[in-house]
Structure formats: structure tokens, C-alpha cells
Design a protein around this motif. Structure first.
Motif, PDB file in Angstrom:
ATOM      1  N   THR A 317       0.849  -1.188   0.000  1.00  0.00           N
ATOM      2  CA  THR A 317       0.000   0.000   0.000  1.00  0.00           C
ATOM      3  C   THR A 317       0.887   1.241   0.000  1.00  0.00           C
ATOM      4  O   THR A 317       2.084   1.177   0.312  1.00  0.00           O
ATOM      5  CB  THR A 317      -0.911   0.025   1.231  1.00  0.00           C
ATOM      6  OG1 THR A 317      -0.097   0.175   2.413  1.00  0.00           O
ATOM      7  CG2 THR A 317      -1.727  -1.259   1.335  1.00  0.00           C
ATOM      8  N   GLN A 319       0.914   3.706   2.057  1.00  0.00           N
ATOM      9  CA  GLN A 319       1.409   3.985   3.401  1.00  0.00           C
ATOM     10  C   GLN A 319       2.558   3.052   3.769  1.00  0.00           C
ATOM     11  O   GLN A 319       3.556   3.477   4.375  1.00  0.00           O
ATOM     12  CB  GLN A 319       0.266   3.849   4.421  1.00  0.00           C
ATOM     13  CG  GLN A 319       0.672   4.142   5.862  1.00  0.00           C
ATOM     14  CD  GLN A 319       1.158   5.569   6.050  1.00  0.00           C
ATOM     15  OE1 GLN A 319       0.780   6.467   5.297  1.00  0.00           O
ATOM     16  NE2 GLN A 319       2.013   5.782   7.043  1.00  0.00           N
ATOM     17  N   GLU A 320       2.432   1.778   3.390  1.00  0.00           N
ATOM     18  CA  GLU A 320       3.508   0.825   3.674  1.00  0.00           C
ATOM     19  C   GLU A 320       4.777   1.189   2.913  1.00  0.00           C
ATOM     20  O   GLU A 320       5.887   1.121   3.456  1.00  0.00           O
ATOM     21  CB  GLU A 320       3.050  -0.590   3.312  1.00  0.00           C
ATOM     22  CG  GLU A 320       2.009  -1.159   4.267  1.00  0.00           C
ATOM     23  CD  GLU A 320       1.461  -2.493   3.798  1.00  0.00           C
ATOM     24  OE1 GLU A 320       0.990  -3.275   4.640  1.00  0.00           O
ATOM     25  OE2 GLU A 320       1.483  -2.752   2.567  1.00  0.00           O
ATOM     26  N   LYS A 322       5.678   4.122   1.952  1.00  0.00           N
ATOM     27  CA  LYS A 322       6.238   5.329   2.562  1.00  0.00           C
ATOM     28  C   LYS A 322       7.076   4.976   3.783  1.00  0.00           C
ATOM     29  O   LYS A 322       8.184   5.511   3.974  1.00  0.00           O
ATOM     30  CB  LYS A 322       5.106   6.280   2.945  1.00  0.00           C
ATOM     31  CG  LYS A 322       5.591   7.608   3.515  1.00  0.00           C
ATOM     32  CD  LYS A 322       4.414   8.531   3.815  1.00  0.00           C
ATOM     33  CE  LYS A 322       4.906   9.856   4.395  1.00  0.00           C
ATOM     34  NZ  LYS A 322       3.769  10.772   4.700  1.00  0.00           N
TER      35      LYS A 322
END
Length: 380
Positions: A317, A319-320, A322
Motif C-alpha cells: 500500500t 502507506q507501507e 512510505k
């Protein structure tokens, strides 16, 4: 015989029989228990795993299109091989409608463009020199540069393909060769000198001169646009490089597995890499054996090195991704989890989330030792 003696005799016989039964049972229990003990304690696999190194690599075959007006300015500096289809005869075919390129091709084109910006004045002077020389050959009043003395070697020395379309440059060379060296088609004068079709040759050189003049004009426009947009192109390539590294990369984890037991075991090709950033804050990445094996055999009392490849960061994802990109090479810890065919799970000790784990460990040891020395000195 008294009752007391009878009683004692009976107890003695019972004791002897009980002892024999007990010895028999003990033998049976011992015989049954030794193999079980050997299996559960001695003959089981005893596996430990350690992360030795983590490498971050880029995916092959990722391509980017020239989807901005600034990036399109790089097209003249990209080799024709990547811009045109191959024809059935092995030559150049039609131009690709929407070509895309690996990032390394675009970066090389950018370097070539920046070099040419610095050499533009030299190129202009060179083209002016060629045009002047052609004009002398074309001029019928010029007695020094005679048209009949023009040869294809002059074109080849100029490397026309560097200034005009290389197919057209090759065509001009072939035509000059045919006009001046095709002896089977030439006629000869009384001195046995070939009669060159100077009219055709003059028109040919006029076309070449016109093409070189057009090349100067086009080059000036191209260079002006390039000069005005060079910083924007550099920023866009930098953004593509960041996107390439952060989204289209993966990890290769080098693992040493040691089996101290007396039983062979087999590890599945799948694994899990857990990257821990803080308490209850982690990312799990799937792993597979880098080799084309379904399993990894680990013999008893043996040690093997395995390489596990992670899924692409593109599969995580946003967020992951990042988190992984932020912590890679600086902070965070990793552990690897592997499973054998007996459904036994093995995990490594936490290791730094960096490329050279051993170097990081040595540096940490040196820092800790140096810090301890300073504390001792201050305490003294």
C-alpha cells in the motif's frame, strides 16, 4: 511348620515374582521409551536462521514514456533503435507511435543533450564550414574546388549522419559513389578519364547544402528550447528516478540456516520479512526463494545459505511503501520467518534494516565501546 514360617515363605516367593515382573516391565518401558526420546530430543531438526545481508534492487523492464513537452525534447538524443520498429528485412521500420524507454536510456539522453548544449557553437561552426566547402564545389567559376574532383570520401569525413537523418545521409553517399565511381555506367574521354555527370552531381550537392542549412536552423530552435527547459527536464527525471527506486524495487535477503539436529529437514520456498518501525508498527513483506526451487533442503548437522526475494514494493500500500522508504538504511529492524515441511516455524534475531548488516553491527560496537570509554573517563 509354624504359621509364621509359612507366612514368611509366601512373602519371599511373592517378592521374587514381583521383582521379576518389575524387571520385565522396566525392560519393556525402556525399550519403548528410548526410540521416542531419540526422536523427540535427539533426531529432530534443530534449526537456527540468521539474516546476513539485505540488498535493495531495481526491477528490470520498467519503462517510462515522454509524457511531457519538456521530456519530448530528449527524443533527438535517444538512439534510433528505440524509436523505430524493425523492418522485415532487418532495417529500420516505422516510427513507434508511443515509445517508452527505460530510465537509464532517458538519463543517457539527458547527459548527451547537456553536452551538446556546451558544444553548440562548435557544431554551428562545423556546419558552416561544410556548407562553405559545398558552395565552392558547386560554383562553376571556382578553379580550386572542381566539381569533378568531389568524392564520397568528403561526405564520410564529415559524418553527415550526425547532422541529418542517417538514412538520408547514406543515400547521398551512395549517389555520389554511383556518379563518380560506377565505372560500368561511366563514359570516358580521349584521355581515358571518366566523364562525370556534373549536372546531376551539382544538384545532389545543392540538396545536401540545403539539408545542412535546415539542420542549422532546426538545431538552433532545438537548442534554444532545450536551454530554456533543461532544469525542468532534470527535475522530471529526478522525480522518475525517485518513483523508480521507491515503487519498482525489491529486497534480496541473504540467510544462513544451520541445522544442529540429527534429522534432515526441508524449508518451504515461501517466507515472511517483518520490518518493525516501533511498537505495533510494522510491515510484512512476502518472500520466495530466489532460486527456482520449490523447497530448500537442510541436512542434519549442516549449514546452507539461501537467498529470498521479496515482492515488489509496488505491491504494498502507499502507506507501507512510505514507511519502508523512510526507514530503509537508517532505522528499523527486520526479522525473517521460515517454515519447514513439518510445520515448524523458525525466526531470526532482529537485524538492522540496512544493506550491510555486519558493517552496521561493527560500527555500533565501536560506538558503544567509545561511549563506554567516555563514561569511564568522566566517572574517574
Amino acid at each position: 511348620m509354624s504359621d509364621t514360617n509359612l507366612t514368611n515363605s509366601w512373602w519371599k516367593r511373592l517378592a521374587i515374582k514381583s521383582k521379576a515382573v518389575w524387571l520385565t516391565l522396566s525392560g519393556v518401558i525402556t525399550a519403548l521409551s528410548v526410540p521416542a526420546w531419540q526422536y523427540y530430543v535427539v533426531e529432530q531438526a534443530n534449526v537456527s536462521i540468521e539474516i546476513v545481508k539485505i540488498e535493495r534492487k531495481q526491477r528490470d523492464g520498467v519503462q517510462f514514456s515522454l509524457d511531457s513537452e519538456e521530456l519530448k525534447l530528449l527524443e533527438p538524443y535517444i538512439p534510433a533503435l528505440f524509436l523505430y520498429e524493425a523492418s522485415d528485412l532487418g532495417g529500420r521500420g516505422d516510427k513507434r507511435i508511443s515509445p517508452s524507454f527505460e530510465l537509464s536510456i532517458l538519463e543517457k539522453a539527458f547527459k548527451k543533450a547537456t553536452r551538446e548544449l556546451k558544444l553548440i557553437s562548435v557544431k554551428q561552426l562545423q556546419l558552416d564550414k561544410y556548407i562553405s566547402e559545398l558552395s565552392q564545389f558547386i560554383d562553376p567559376t571556382n578553379k580550386i574546388k572542381k566539381l569533378t574532383e568531389f568524392r564520397v570520401s568528403d561526405f564520410r569525413l564529415w559524418s553527415l549522419g550526425s547532422y541529418i537523418d542517417d538514412i538520408e545521409a547514406k543515400y547521398y553517399e551512395d549517389q555520389v559513389l554511383a556518379l563518380t565511381r560506377n565505372y560500368s555506367q561511366l563514359t570516358f574521354d580521349e584521355l581515358h578519364q571518366p566523364k562525370i555527370n556534373t549536372t546531376a552531381l551539382r544538384y545532389l550537392l545543392l540538396d545536401v547544402r540545403e539539408d545542412l542549412s535546415d539542420a542549422i536552423s532546426a538545431s538552433e530552435k532545438q537548442q534554444n528550447r532545450l536551454r530554456n527547459n533543461i532544469r525542468s527536464i532534470e527535475r522530471q527525471l529526478s522525480a522518475l528516478r525517485q518513483q523508480f527506486e521507491q515503487q519498482y524495487s525489491y529486497f534480496v535477503v541473504e540467510v544462513i540456516a544451520s541445522n544442529r539436529g540429527r534429522s534432515d529437514t526441508t524449508l518451504y520456498s515461501m517466507g515472511l520479512l517483518r520490518i518493525v518501525f516501533s511498537d505495533n508498527n510494522y510491515v510484512d513483506i512476502n518472500l520466495t526463494l530466489n532460486e527456482s526451487y520449490q523447497h530448500a533442503d537442510l541436512p542434519a548437522s549442516g549449514t546452507e545459505t539461501y537467498y529470498y526475494r521479496s515482492e515488489s514494493l509496488m505491491d504494498l500500500t502507499a502507506q507501507e511503501r512510505k514507511l519502508v522508504n523512510s526507514y530503509w538504511g537508517s532505522r528499523g529492524e527486520v526479522q525473517i520467518y521460515l517454515l519447514d515441511t513439518q510445520q515448524q516455524v523458525y525466526s531470526s534475531k532482529p537485524a538492522p534494516f540496512v544493506g550491510n548488516i555486519k558493517q552496521k553491527a561493527m560500527l555500533d560496537l565501536l560506538k558503544d565501546t567509545a561511549h563506554g570509554s567516555m563514561v569511564s573517563v568522566s566517572g574517574y
